[in-house]
Design a protein around this motif. Structure first.
Motif, short mmCIF file in Angstrom:
data_model
loop_
_atom_site.label_atom_id
_atom_site.label_comp_id
_atom_site.label_asym_id
_atom_site.label_seq_id
_atom_site.Cartn_x
_atom_site.Cartn_y
_atom_site.Cartn_z
N GLN A 197 0.84 -1.21 0.00
CA GLN A 197 0.00 0.00 0.00
C GLN A 197 0.87 1.26 0.00
O GLN A 197 0.56 2.23 -0.69
CB GLN A 197 -0.92 0.01 1.23
N ILE A 198 1.94 1.22 0.77
CA ILE A 198 2.86 2.37 0.82
C ILE A 198 3.48 2.60 -0.55
O ILE A 198 3.54 3.73 -1.04
CB ILE A 198 3.95 2.16 1.90
N ARG A 199 3.92 1.51 -1.19
CA ARG A 199 4.52 1.65 -2.52
C ARG A 199 3.49 2.16 -3.52
O ARG A 199 3.79 3.04 -4.33
CB ARG A 199 5.09 0.32 -2.99
N GLU A 200 2.29 1.61 -3.49
CA GLU A 200 1.24 2.04 -4.41
C GLU A 200 0.91 3.52 -4.21
O GLU A 200 0.77 4.28 -5.17
CB GLU A 200 -0.01 1.17 -4.14
N GLY A 201 0.81 3.94 -2.94
CA GLY A 201 0.54 5.35 -2.64
C GLY A 201 1.68 6.25 -3.10
O GLY A 201 1.46 7.35 -3.63
N ALA A 202 2.92 5.81 -2.91
CA ALA A 202 4.08 6.60 -3.33
C ALA A 202 4.11 6.75 -4.84
O ALA A 202 4.41 7.83 -5.37
CB ALA A 202 5.37 5.97 -2.81
N GLU A 203 3.79 5.66 -5.56
CA GLU A 203 3.77 5.74 -7.03
C GLU A 203 2.68 6.69 -7.51
O GLU A 203 2.89 7.47 -8.45
CB GLU A 203 3.58 4.34 -7.62
#
Length: 186
Positions: free
Chosen positions: A108-114
């Motif tokens: 989720q953190i990676r998806e939000g950062a992208e």
């Protein structure tokens, strides 16, 4: 002979004006010339007044235009970043929303950062901020690239081997050059 038959010495000869008549004619001519000159002076003074008034109006108009232009430039400088800052607000909102999630998974953190990075890139492009990211093998351009080091490589000398940090242009002006390594001569 009688005295009456001889012409008097003070009498003009036939057809010639007397000195008094000449003097009167000269005075009349001088009066007419003076009247004409006075009329010309009055006309020139009126024209001078008109031109002085026109000059003062033009000067005031120029000063007003200069003042308005200075105010416009001051406003443009003051609010130049308004549009740019406005386009960055959604990026800040996304970062805050991501940080508000306490139990986020790494995915989720990676998806939000992208997603946030995509918003940021979009905001930069809308404001004419374009990345300088030369591909390997691109000829080194000192106007857009900053060489950090020269490395031996299997490519032509003075070409980009790798990009260490992207550079950026703003409205076709270099904001920051790309940091690159360059192929050394063989």
């Amino acid at each position: 002979m009688s005295e009456n038959t001889q012409p008097e010495q003070n009498q003009p000869l036939s057809g010639e004006p007397s000195p008094e008549e000449l003097e009167a004619a000269q005075a009349a001519n001088e009066f007419d010339a003076l009247t004409v000159a006075q009329a010309e002076v009055a006309t020139l003074q009126a024209k001078n007044t008109e031109l002085a008034d026109s000059y003062l109006r033009a000067k005031a108009e120029t000063e007003n235009a200069r003042r308005r232009a200075d105010e416009d430039v001051a406003k443009a400088r003051k609010y130049a970043l308004e549009s740019f800052a406005e386009s960055l607000l959604p990026v800040a909102d996304s970062l805050e929303a991501g940080l508000a999630i306490k139990e986020a998974t790494p995915e989720q953190i990676r998806e939000g950062a992208e997603a946030t990075l995509k918003q940021l890139k979009s905001a930069l492009e809308r404001n004419k901020v374009v990345a300088i990211d030369p591909a390997p093998g691109t000829k080194f351009d000192p106007a857009q690239h900053q060489a950090i080091s020269m490395v031996p490589a299997d490519q032509e000398a003075n070409t980009v081997v790798s990009v260490l940090q992207k550079g950026y242009l703003i409205a076709e002006r270099v904001l920051r050059p790309a940091l690159v390594t360059v192929a050394a001569p063989k």
